[in-house]
Motif scaffolding. Sequence first.
Motif, PDB file in Angstrom:
ATOM      1  N   VAL A   2      -8.399  48.134 131.648  1.00  0.00           N
ATOM      2  CA  VAL A   2      -7.784  47.242 132.614  1.00  0.00           C
ATOM      3  C   VAL A   2      -7.062  46.129 131.874  1.00  0.00           C
ATOM      4  N   GLN A   3      -5.830  45.888 132.276  1.00  0.00           N
ATOM      5  CA  GLN A   3      -5.050  44.801 131.707  1.00  0.00           C
ATOM      6  C   GLN A   3      -4.362  44.035 132.813  1.00  0.00           C
ATOM      7  N   LEU A   4      -4.398  42.717 132.706  1.00  0.00           N
ATOM      8  CA  LEU A   4      -3.650  41.819 133.571  1.00  0.00           C
ATOM      9  C   LEU A   4      -2.771  40.970 132.674  1.00  0.00           C
ATOM     10  N   VAL A   5      -1.474  40.970 132.936  1.00  0.00           N
ATOM     11  CA  VAL A   5      -0.524  40.275 132.081  1.00  0.00           C
ATOM     12  C   VAL A   5       0.279  39.296 132.917  1.00  0.00           C
ATOM     13  N   GLU A   6       0.115  38.006 132.621  1.00  0.00           N
ATOM     14  CA  GLU A   6       0.836  36.962 133.328  1.00  0.00           C
ATOM     15  C   GLU A   6       2.161  36.666 132.640  1.00  0.00           C
ATOM     16  N   SER A   7       3.110  36.179 133.417  1.00  0.00           N
ATOM     17  CA  SER A   7       4.377  35.719 132.880  1.00  0.00           C
ATOM     18  C   SER A   7       4.965  34.682 133.834  1.00  0.00           C
ATOM     19  N   GLY A   8       5.983  33.977 133.375  1.00  0.00           N
ATOM     20  CA  GLY A   8       6.696  33.036 134.219  1.00  0.00           C
ATOM     21  C   GLY A   8       6.385  31.581 133.982  1.00  0.00           C
ATOM     22  N   SER A  17      10.192  23.928 140.484  1.00  0.00           N
ATOM     23  CA  SER A  17       9.498  25.135 140.914  1.00  0.00           C
ATOM     24  C   SER A  17       9.393  26.139 139.780  1.00  0.00           C
ATOM     25  N   LEU A  18       8.354  26.950 139.840  1.00  0.00           N
ATOM     26  CA  LEU A  18       8.167  28.093 138.967  1.00  0.00           C
ATOM     27  C   LEU A  18       7.546  29.217 139.772  1.00  0.00           C
ATOM     28  N   ARG A  19       7.805  30.436 139.362  1.00  0.00           N
ATOM     29  CA  ARG A  19       7.135  31.587 139.938  1.00  0.00           C
ATOM     30  C   ARG A  19       6.413  32.353 138.840  1.00  0.00           C
ATOM     31  N   LEU A  20       5.107  32.450 138.976  1.00  0.00           N
ATOM     32  CA  LEU A  20       4.295  33.211 138.049  1.00  0.00           C
ATOM     33  C   LEU A  20       4.127  34.634 138.559  1.00  0.00           C
ATOM     34  N   SER A  21       4.074  35.574 137.632  1.00  0.00           N
ATOM     35  CA  SER A  21       3.831  36.967 137.958  1.00  0.00           C
ATOM     36  C   SER A  21       2.643  37.475 137.158  1.00  0.00           C
ATOM     37  N   CYS A  22       1.927  38.421 137.728  1.00  0.00           N
ATOM     38  CA  CYS A  22       0.824  39.074 137.036  1.00  0.00           C
ATOM     39  C   CYS A  22       0.886  40.551 137.352  1.00  0.00           C
ATOM     40  N   VAL A  23       1.062  41.360 136.320  1.00  0.00           N
ATOM     41  CA  VAL A  23       1.124  42.806 136.466  1.00  0.00           C
ATOM     42  C   VAL A  23      -0.188  43.406 135.990  1.00  0.00           C
ATOM     43  N   ALA A  24      -0.804  44.206 136.844  1.00  0.00           N
ATOM     44  CA  ALA A  24      -2.083  44.831 136.543  1.00  0.00           C
ATOM     45  C   ALA A  24      -1.901  46.301 136.213  1.00  0.00           C
ATOM     46  N   THR A  69       2.413  29.395 147.051  1.00  0.00           N
ATOM     47  CA  THR A  69       2.287  30.579 147.879  1.00  0.00           C
ATOM     48  C   THR A  69       1.900  31.765 147.016  1.00  0.00           C
ATOM     49  N   ILE A  70       0.827  32.442 147.397  1.00  0.00           N
ATOM     50  CA  ILE A  70       0.412  33.645 146.696  1.00  0.00           C
ATOM     51  C   ILE A  70       0.885  34.859 147.489  1.00  0.00           C
ATOM     52  N   SER A  71       1.315  35.887 146.783  1.00  0.00           N
ATOM     53  CA  SER A  71       1.746  37.111 147.429  1.00  0.00           C
ATOM     54  C   SER A  71       1.468  38.289 146.507  1.00  0.00           C
ATOM     55  N   ARG A  72       1.482  39.479 147.074  1.00  0.00           N
ATOM     56  CA  ARG A  72       1.246  40.673 146.268  1.00  0.00           C
ATOM     57  C   ARG A  72       2.142  41.801 146.725  1.00  0.00           C
ATOM     58  N   VAL A  73       2.524  42.638 145.776  1.00  0.00           N
ATOM     59  CA  VAL A  73       3.282  43.847 146.051  1.00  0.00           C
ATOM     60  C   VAL A  73       2.496  44.988 145.424  1.00  0.00           C
ATOM     61  N   ASP A  74       1.730  45.676 146.257  1.00  0.00           N
ATOM     62  CA  ASP A  74       0.815  46.687 145.733  1.00  0.00           C
ATOM     63  C   ASP A  74       1.554  47.836 145.060  1.00  0.00           C
ATOM     64  N   ALA A  75       2.734  48.178 145.553  1.00  0.00           N
ATOM     65  CA  ALA A  75       3.501  49.266 144.961  1.00  0.00           C
ATOM     66  C   ALA A  75       3.916  48.960 143.531  1.00  0.00           C
ATOM     67  N   LYS A  76       3.934  47.685 143.168  1.00  0.00           N
ATOM     68  CA  LYS A  76       4.285  47.268 141.814  1.00  0.00           C
ATOM     69  C   LYS A  76       3.088  46.755 141.025  1.00  0.00           C
ATOM     70  N   ASN A  77       1.906  46.835 141.602  1.00  0.00           N
ATOM     71  CA  ASN A  77       0.692  46.324 140.954  1.00  0.00           C
ATOM     72  C   ASN A  77       0.867  44.882 140.501  1.00  0.00           C
ATOM     73  N   THR A  78       1.487  44.078 141.338  1.00  0.00           N
ATOM     74  CA  THR A  78       1.867  42.732 140.935  1.00  0.00           C
ATOM     75  C   THR A  78       1.436  41.702 141.967  1.00  0.00           C
ATOM     76  N   VAL A  79       0.921  40.583 141.477  1.00  0.00           N
ATOM     77  CA  VAL A  79       0.639  39.426 142.303  1.00  0.00           C
ATOM     78  C   VAL A  79       1.477  38.264 141.781  1.00  0.00           C
ATOM     79  N   TYR A  80       1.988  37.453 142.700  1.00  0.00           N
ATOM     80  CA  TYR A  80       2.852  36.334 142.361  1.00  0.00           C
ATOM     81  C   TYR A  80       2.219  35.018 142.801  1.00  0.00           C
TER      82      TYR A  80
END
Length: 122
Positions: A2-8, A17-24, A69-80
Amino acid sequence: QVQLVESGGGLVQAGGSLRLSCVASGLTFRNYVMGWFRQAPGKEREFVAAVRWSGRNENYADSVKGRFTISRVDAKNTVYLQMNSLKPEDTAVYYCAAGALGGIIPSDYYYWGQGTQVTVSS
């Protein structure tokens, strides 16, 4: 594995403003609550936000409510984490995490990323 990688993360002026991303990877993303925590120098890791389902079951710390604001796109395995109206006190390393309980304490989460630095100048 399992890997979680943050960016942004980065340096931004107060009010910006900034938008952080995390890809799992390595997990069935839709089965996990995803959360964001942060840790400033000399302080304990604190809860920021969490989401179980896209567009619902969202929870925020009082300190960021109305600004983040937190959001997720499951098709991309990503939370913002969209961060607006940033304040110097938001300066911290921000971590994404995956868990099952969706609580506000770090022990509720199984997996953690390495973090991304957010610095807000006054």
